[in-house]
Enzyme design. Sequence first.
Site, short mmCIF file in Angstrom:
data_model
loop_
_atom_site.label_atom_id
_atom_site.label_comp_id
_atom_site.label_asym_id
_atom_site.label_seq_id
_atom_site.Cartn_x
_atom_site.Cartn_y
_atom_site.Cartn_z
N HIS A 181 21.13 17.47 -24.43
CA HIS A 181 20.60 17.39 -23.07
C HIS A 181 21.72 17.73 -22.11
CE1 HIS A 181 17.80 15.95 -19.92
NE2 HIS A 181 18.93 15.73 -19.28
N CYS A 182 21.52 18.76 -21.31
CA CYS A 182 22.56 19.24 -20.40
C CYS A 182 22.30 18.71 -18.99
CB CYS A 182 22.60 20.76 -20.38
SG CYS A 182 23.89 21.44 -19.30
N PRO A 183 23.15 17.83 -18.45
CA PRO A 183 22.93 17.33 -17.08
C PRO A 183 23.08 18.42 -16.03
CG PRO A 183 25.06 16.60 -17.93
CD PRO A 183 24.34 17.25 -19.07
#
Length: 382
Positions: A181-183
């Site tokens: 999951h890439c912020p």
Amino acid sequence: MRWCPSSALHLLRTVRLRSCPRRGRNTLPLWIREIWAYMRLLVQSFYFNSLTDSDVVFDSFFEPLFYTVDYVTRWFGSLFVWLVVILVSSILVICYVILLPMVFKTYPTEWIAWHICYGHWNLVMIVFHYYKAITTSPGYPPTEKNDSPFVSVCKRCIVPKPARTHHCGICNRCILKMDHHCPWLNNCVGHLNHRYFFSFCVALTLGCVYCSISGRDLFLDAYNAIETIKHLDVVKPGVPVTGMGVLIGLLPPGQTNYQTPAPPYTFKDKMIHKSIIYMWVLTSTVAVALGALTTWHAVLITRGETSIERHINSRENKRLAKRGRVYRNPFNYGRLNNWKNFLGVEKRSHWLTRVLLPSGHTPPGDGLTWEVFPVKKDLIPV
């Protein structure tokens, strides 16, 4: 087998129902009672059956911490996206307002054409792939009953999980071929947008390297000019001004200052110099950090695995090594085939139309089924 409820949800409801007759006498706020019931559930989960192991205890003990981190990351996701947009936009403003006019005045025609063509190609690649990465769904397994094969059942979604599918606590759902999951995208990187994420990283790294190399001399001049101004209020009388003094416009070459004060160092000059320093420091820092991340993802793609699968494969490799066996990644199709499959290259022209130019094509396969241990040949023709 010890006492075991049908599910954690059933246990939580039971705890709440038992407290219902006492609600009239309980003066504690509802949110405190809910937290207390949740903590009781966590404690009871440590010994709810004989199959409890260290992983269950670890997950149960750190569940509040995991939930807090996931919640904060989910809430700050939009801010990270806006931060990327603002930083990239600030570099573009400096390039168009300060650097581009300087290029037109000082560079020969062939270099002007190179900077304009490469710079705008790089910009289009960055904007296109970042937009697609944040707006494209990573891919989700079907929730309704279907005939798709699955390898396990998600303990959180309580739905079948196909191969290479993992649950994301921030998105709170399962993701097909989940990488992480890439912020900075406020989105998961999965089967359908993994290529967009990697292409964005490559394009942004190239853009930062380009700005860092092209602006190195300008950075040194601007930095030296600001340092000179800090220690020089006026030019000393009778001392010839050369070098940097001429560059920043204090006096013409060879002229001495006997009575005439130095020309003022205007606010515009100061902002131009500080803008160049800001651009060079930011792009150089991002080039190093993002370049390392991009290189790591390139290694993973070459091996035919995701970030999550890297940890799983390492653990399996160690486990089988203790038994004298060798672990093989079932989804490793060979270096070249891994890249073809990842980029969606099906013929030679696709290296141009799908790799070097913006392309919205979908990856091969549906993300539900995967060929395991394929024959060593070109899976995708060139």
